[in-house]
Design a protein around this motif. Structure first.
Motif, mmCIF file in Angstrom:
data_model
loop_
_atom_site.group_PDB
_atom_site.id
_atom_site.type_symbol
_atom_site.label_atom_id
_atom_site.label_comp_id
_atom_site.label_asym_id
_atom_site.label_seq_id
_atom_site.Cartn_x
_atom_site.Cartn_y
_atom_site.Cartn_z
ATOM 1 N N LEU A 63 6.645 103.467 75.570
ATOM 2 C CA LEU A 63 5.409 103.314 76.328
ATOM 3 C C LEU A 63 4.924 104.640 76.888
ATOM 4 O O LEU A 63 3.731 104.821 77.111
ATOM 5 C CB LEU A 63 5.625 102.305 77.459
ATOM 6 N N ASN A 64 5.818 105.601 77.084
ATOM 7 C CA ASN A 64 5.391 106.898 77.617
ATOM 8 C C ASN A 64 4.591 107.696 76.592
ATOM 9 O O ASN A 64 3.946 108.673 76.945
ATOM 10 C CB ASN A 64 6.605 107.697 78.094
ATOM 11 N N GLU A 65 4.577 107.269 75.313
ATOM 12 C CA GLU A 65 3.807 107.941 74.278
ATOM 13 C C GLU A 65 2.392 107.387 74.167
ATOM 14 O O GLU A 65 1.592 107.887 73.393
ATOM 15 C CB GLU A 65 4.505 107.780 72.927
ATOM 16 N N LEU A 93 3.526 103.409 84.826
ATOM 17 C CA LEU A 93 3.882 104.402 83.808
ATOM 18 C C LEU A 93 2.660 105.183 83.310
ATOM 19 O O LEU A 93 2.718 105.839 82.277
ATOM 20 C CB LEU A 93 4.563 103.712 82.621
ATOM 21 N N ASN A 94 1.553 105.082 84.052
ATOM 22 C CA ASN A 94 0.285 105.756 83.715
ATOM 23 C C ASN A 94 -0.273 105.298 82.373
ATOM 24 O O ASN A 94 -0.795 106.086 81.587
ATOM 25 C CB ASN A 94 0.446 107.279 83.733
ATOM 26 N N VAL A 95 -0.141 104.024 82.094
ATOM 27 C CA VAL A 95 -0.707 103.419 80.893
ATOM 28 C C VAL A 95 -1.674 102.335 81.344
ATOM 29 O O VAL A 95 -1.357 101.527 82.200
ATOM 30 C CB VAL A 95 0.399 102.789 80.011
#
Length: 113
Positions: free
Chosen positions: A5-7, A34-36
């Motif tokens: 998810l960090n990608e 997670l900044n998504v």
């Protein structure tokens, strides 16, 4: 899904319930941490809290009843397979007995001749 998810910057879904039948808001908050961002292209009509809870409960009951009926179907298949296997074993035993009886009668005939 959440491993990488960090990608990702944004998750786009057609309807919110396509991502999760219930608990969509929890997933949205988790992704936000997670900044998504999660964006729904089509928005369903806004339901009241009671209506939303009823829909969630119906989804949960439907899911578990489908699992229950699926498990029952699997048990029926196993039972049928076990019954067929027992019938085959009995049939094989009967065939073996018949063959041995035929062999005995041939031997008797040979002895008598």
């Amino acid at each position: 899904m959440f491993r990488r998810l960090n990608e990702v910057d944004t998750i786009i879904v057609e309807y919110p319930d396509r991502l999760a039948r219930f608990g969509y808001n929890y997933l949205k908050e988790f992704a936000k941490s997670l900044n998504v961002s999660i964006e729904a292209v089509e928005q369903n009509k806004k339901l009241g809290p009671n209506e939303e809870m009823v829909n969630d409960l119906i989804s949960i009951v439907s899911c578990f009843s489908a699992r229950l009926y699926g498990a029952r179907g699997e048990r029926k298949k196993k039972k049928t397979n076990n019954e067929l296997e027992k019938e085959r074993q009995v049939q094989n035993i009967n065939e073996n007995n018949n063959e041995s009886n035929i062999d005995k009668s041939k031997r008797q005939t040979e002895i008598n001749n």
